[in-house]
Design an enzyme around this catalytic site. Structure first.
Site, short mmCIF file in Angstrom:
data_model
loop_
_atom_site.label_atom_id
_atom_site.label_comp_id
_atom_site.label_asym_id
_atom_site.label_seq_id
_atom_site.Cartn_x
_atom_site.Cartn_y
_atom_site.Cartn_z
N SER A 12 -55.34 84.66 -43.04
CA SER A 12 -55.01 84.62 -41.64
C SER A 12 -55.85 85.53 -40.76
O SER A 12 -55.91 85.35 -39.56
CB SER A 12 -53.54 85.02 -41.46
OG SER A 12 -53.35 86.39 -41.82
N SER B 195 -54.85 87.23 -47.13
CA SER B 195 -55.33 87.07 -45.76
C SER B 195 -56.53 87.92 -45.37
O SER B 195 -57.14 87.69 -44.32
CB SER B 195 -54.20 87.33 -44.76
OG SER B 195 -53.34 86.23 -44.71
N LYS C 240 -57.30 93.25 -35.74
CA LYS C 240 -56.50 92.02 -35.79
C LYS C 240 -55.34 92.15 -34.80
O LYS C 240 -54.75 93.23 -34.67
CB LYS C 240 -55.97 91.85 -37.22
CG LYS C 240 -55.33 90.49 -37.51
CD LYS C 240 -54.97 90.37 -39.00
CE LYS C 240 -54.29 89.04 -39.34
NZ LYS C 240 -53.93 88.93 -40.76
#
Lengths: 489, 476
Positions: A150, A174, A73
């Site tokens: 997210s 997330s 990420k």
């Protein structure tokens, strides 16, 4: 079946037996990444064959992660690789240090293939607010349904079959919510179990490093590598780590699960409910005990407001360093105020500014008592209730989301009056900092559904064994868009 | 009408630690800008604070010296505001739970009476980076960013510039002698903000307070307060309202000058620092920090007085920590402390002043000073020993023994019997001079003493020769 669809230990065995080479693994990944049209990547970091072999060195028999491809990420600091957290405010920012998680994976010779997209600065749950636009769900070729956020890019990359695991961060849900929408295992251990050093903070008291895998056993393999105290993170725990793979197959006999009544009641999706009940039946058949408990509806309904106040308050402070002075785009100005104002006006999207305003408002002297401190007190109440339930069982078992991923048109990150308990309960694990894992349950018209298990602090080994048992029941380990499965339920 | 000044001080002290408050960056006050910076100091995303243990120990020691209640649960908070010198956009401080509270310090007032100043709190925090302003740009030096600070906040118990000066002196002695800080006001390692207001004597109500900044010496504090008290008093007498404002002290004119008028207080939106879990200090840790604290000024002073040194001399030796440390090394294991103190106060201090150097740069080791003083104890004259001392100072790596032989210094004869023998020898050889003496010719004594000195080849102690010569002549 591709090698990348197998568990990490099985790939390791194949590498050991010379059935496959690290470069062949990489080629499998590259082919899939090329076919990935979900907008999962901020940038690719695929090594050449020469670079790969130089980085890897000779085969390491005792290192399961040797040559295993993964994606990261884009809110983990990566030395020498631009890291933007999908925000314009960090365009061009090239960190000078690796996050501890990235460093550990590098030491273990895992191969990073790319930095993945996220909701801007990890704030959001739709996978639509990053500066590169919408990230799509690989299970939905029509591109109407979200993958969630997210950690949208990490979920989309892994669900597309691009690699073996993907790092994420989890402040509210997330990792664990997108895992449910993308048919993946999504895991975050206890707060403090994995160092957060180098993870761009959203709300440190709620932030966790988490990750996605195709198999529960891979989650255990990764925890063996990532868990442990880190001098660079003062909140990382000194509780001793253990071998998290040892108890994986301990089974369900005598294990107690608590199901929270109000969460089940708020799930409208009949199919989801049916599959969930089928799972419970199976668990009971295998010697597990499932009890229904009440949490308190009012308390559950307060989760989102509590979360928004605390997370936005912390975020407005954490992101005050993004002022255009030290890094990121510089837009000039005649005073330091103008320099900061220009950078922050142009650098953040409207949704982020909205959160900053909420957070700042909650922290104002005249509002602190009524908003920030009240939210903290409510958080303590919620934590107390959660721990009370966990004191009498091995894990809390609930649907991870009310339904399959919703369509883009129906979702927004703005606060709304419509409120669904089943859409927000995963933040319980963040409030209390407890280990929590999402596992695929079933597929509904080709779209995944997931369940979530949460256990007492630092009981990861036990939680992973329960998750393994669930995976054995559903038969959905290894699921991805390129490795479709129907499941047993 | 007379007014009573009400004065409170906030003192920021930069702590002397190997690394910064929350990062591993060295804390050595380098003069090369931006050479001592880690990603944390520049607030790069993902960096996290790590609490400096030595800074906590220092804060405990200072808190203890100020008779404060020490909170064993160390907690930090964020103070949020945007400013160019604040890399993170917040400062990590201890707003809600300072490490020490409710203390006091006894000082001397104008009349030399002991007065107790209450101290509200002492807390730990981090320094900001340094700004350098030029006509066309401003530059930032992050070396200072993250330097550990303690802030010591007094209650408004101080009533005059002199008291304020004594208070700061006492605080400085505590932080310097506990090795917590350099305590150099002129270099900014000890910074004072002074709040002062006036009220009619007997009134309980506080007047409007003015904050004074830029006080970079102890003397300035007194001067600035004297000026400010007179200024405010004149305002009140002429019915001019006093504004709540910040003024800086202008050294050149000796006046305070308006910096800015205070508007509504800034809302710093304090909240607990989520990246530092509360740290529970054990009783043993706190005790150890206190018990291993280097000796404070006051305790050293009491000890030195027991050596029989005059108070004035003790104060000179203690005027700097380096001089005190030098002195203590020099007197180790000997009982002629006074002799050593004399050389330090007279010869060495004058040498330091003449050459404009500090005792740290002195070429003479404390052990060598001890050897030189030992010569005086053995019977060499003070003058001879001083010659050895200066010879050593002028010649690098020269030991006192080498200096003594280079200067061909030999021990004086001061033994009474030996001198009397010399004197009688001379008297026997010079009967005429005895006659001259008896006839009132004063010069004769001088001649006879000269002869005795000559006979001793200059080794006799002239004072002793003179005394005994007069005694013997009187017998004739």
């Amino acid at each position: 079946m591709r090698y990348l669809d197998k568990p990490i230990a099985a790939i390791h065995a194949a590498l050991k037996n010379k059935e496959v080479t690290p470069y062949q693994l990489l080629q499998e990944a590259i082919a899939q990444i090329k076919a990935n049209d979900c907008n999962a990547y901020e940038r690719l970091t695929i090594p050449s064959e020469e670079e790969l072999m130089k980085e890897l060195g000779p085969f390491e028999e005792d290192n399961l992660l040797y040559g295993i491809p993964y994606v990261c990420k884009d809110n983990f600091s990566t030395k020498g690789i631009e890291t933007t957290a999908s925000s314009n405010v960090l365009n061009g920012y090239v960190p000078v240090f690796d996050a501890t998680v990235v460093q550990k994976l590098k030491d273990k010779k895992a191969v990073m293939l790319g930095k993945t997209t996220l909701d801007e600065l990890a704030m959001g749950g739709t996978g639509t607010t990053g500066h590169k636009g919408i990230t799509y769900n690989p299970f939905d070729p029509s591109k109407k349904r979200m993958v969630g956020g997210s950690s949208c890019g990490s979920a989309a990359a892994l669900a597309n079959g691009d690699c073996c695991f993907a790092t994420g961060s989890d402040t509210g849900d997330s990792v664990r919510k997108p895992a449910s929408f993308a048919g993946l295992v999504g895991f975050k251990p206890t707060w403090g179990r994995i160092s957060r050093f180098g993870l761009f903070p959203f709300a440190p008291s709620l932030d966790h490093v988490g990750y996605f895998t195709h198999y529960v056993e891979d989650a255990a393999v990764l925890l063996n590598v990532l868990a442990g105290h880190d001098d660079m993170d003062f909140t990382s725990s000194y509780v001793p780590t253990e071998d998290y793979t040892v108890h994986l197959h301990d089974g369900l006999k005598g294990k107690k699960f608590a199901v929270i009544k109000e969460i089940i009641d708020s799930v409208d999706d009949v199919y989801n409910k049916a599959k969930f009940n089928a799972l419970i039946k199976k668990i009971e058949e295998e010697g597990g005990v499932v009890e229904c408990v009440e949490f308190g509806e009012e308390l559950l309904r307060s989760i989102y407001a509590t979360y928004i106040v605390i997370s936005c308050a912390e975020a407005t402070s954490n992101d005050a360093n993004l002022d255009g002075i030290k890094f990121g785009p510089y837009y000039g100005g005649n005073s330091y105020q103008e320099v900061m104002m220009n950078a922050r006006t142009k650098g953040f999207s409207e949704l982020i500014k909205r959160r900053f305003v909420i957070g700042s408002f909650a922290l104002m002297k005249e509002n602190q008592e009524d908003l920030f401190l009240r939210a903290q007190r409510n958080r303590a109440k919620i934590v107390e209730k959660t721990n009370e339930i966990l004191a009498n069982c091995d894990a809390i078992l609930v649907p991870a989301a009310p339904s399959i991923a919703s369509e883009f048109a129906q979702s927004s990150d703005k606060l709304s009056s419509e409120y669904l308990i089943a859409d927000n309960h995963l933040a319980l694990g963040n409030f209390a900092g407890l280990p929590s894992i999402t596992i695929p349950l079933a597929l509904e018209n080709g779209m995944p559904l997931g369940i979530n298990l949460m256990s007492k602090a630092f009981t990861e080994a036990s939680l992973l064994s329960l998750a393994q048992a669930v995976e054995d029941i559903t038969g959905l380990g290894g699921l991805s868009a390129i490795n479709p499965k129907e499941g047993n339920l | 009408m007379n007014f009573e000044p009400v004065i409170g001080l906030e003192i920021h002290v930069q702590m002397k630690t190997k690394s910064k408050m929350f990062s591993g960056s060295p804390n050595s006050f380098s003069h090369t800008p931006n050479s001592e910076v880690t990603p944390f100091d520049m607030a790069f995303p993902g960096t996290m604070p790590r609490v400096n243990k030595q800074a906590v120990i220092n804060a405990i020691r200072v808190a203890n010296a100020l008779h404060m209640e020490i909170d064993p649960l160390v907690r930090f908070d964020r103070k949020n505001y945007f400013y160019a010198d604040l890399p993170k956009g917040f400062q990590i401080t201890q707003q809600f739970h300072p490490i020490g509270k409710n203390g006091y310090l006894d000082i001397l007032d104008e009349n030399g009476n002991t007065k107790r100043i209450r101290i509200e709190r002492i807390h730990m925090e981090e320094d900001t980076c340094k700004q350098l302003h030029f006509p066309d740009c401003s530059l930032l030096d992050y070396n200072r960013a993250g330097t550990p600070l303690v802030e010591i906040v007094s209650m408004p118990d101080i009533r005059s510039g002199t008291e304020a000066m004594h208070y700061v002196e006492a605080i400085r002695n505590i932080v310097v002698y506990s090795l917590s800080s350099d305590g150099k006001m002129e270099e900014g390692s000890l910074r004072c903000d002074v709040n002062v207001s006036l009220r009619p004597f007997g009134s309980e109500k506080f007047g409007t307070k003015v904050e004074l900044k830029n006080l970079n010496s102890i003397k300035n504090i007194e001067q600035a307060l004297d000026y400010e008290i007179a200024r405010q008093s004149a305002c009140l007498l002429s019915n001019t309202p006093i504004q709540q404002e910040t003024r800086r002290f202008d050294e050149g004119s000796g006046k305070t000058v308006l910096m800015r008028v205070k508007t509504d207080a800034v809302d710093y939106k304090y909240f607990p620092e989520p990246n530092i879990a509360p740290i529970q200090l054990s009783e043993a840790f706190i005790e150890e920090a206190i018990n291993t604290c280097p000796e404070f000024y006051d305790s050293k002073k009491t000890r030195y007085l027991t050596y029989g040194l005059p108070e004035k001399d003790v104060e000179i030796i203690l005027s700097s920590l380096d001089s005190a440390l030098y002195f203590e090394k020099a007197i180790q294991g000997v009982n002629y402390v006074k002799t050593i103190a004399n050389f330090l106060i007279v010869e060495i201090n004058s040498y330091l002043n003449k050459n404009g150097i500090s005792i740290k740069e002195l070429k003479l080791s404390p052990e060598h000073l001890r050897d030189i003083a030992a010569y005086q104890e053995e019977g060499y004259s003070h003058k001879q020993c001083a010659d050895i001392l200066f010879y050593c100072l002028e010649h690098d790596d020269c030991s006192p023994a080498e200096a003594k032989s280079a200067l061909k210094i030999e021990k004086q004869i001061s033994d009474d019997g030996a001198i009397r023998e010399l004197v009688n020898q001379v008297l026997e050889a010079n009967p005429q001079s005895i006659e001259d003496y008896k006839n009132g010719k004063g010069r004769a004594v001088g001649f006879l003493i000269g002869q005795a000195m000559k006979l001793s080849k200059g080794k006799a102690n002239p004072q002793a020769v003179s005394k005994i010569m007069n005694e013997e002549l009187a017998k004739k």
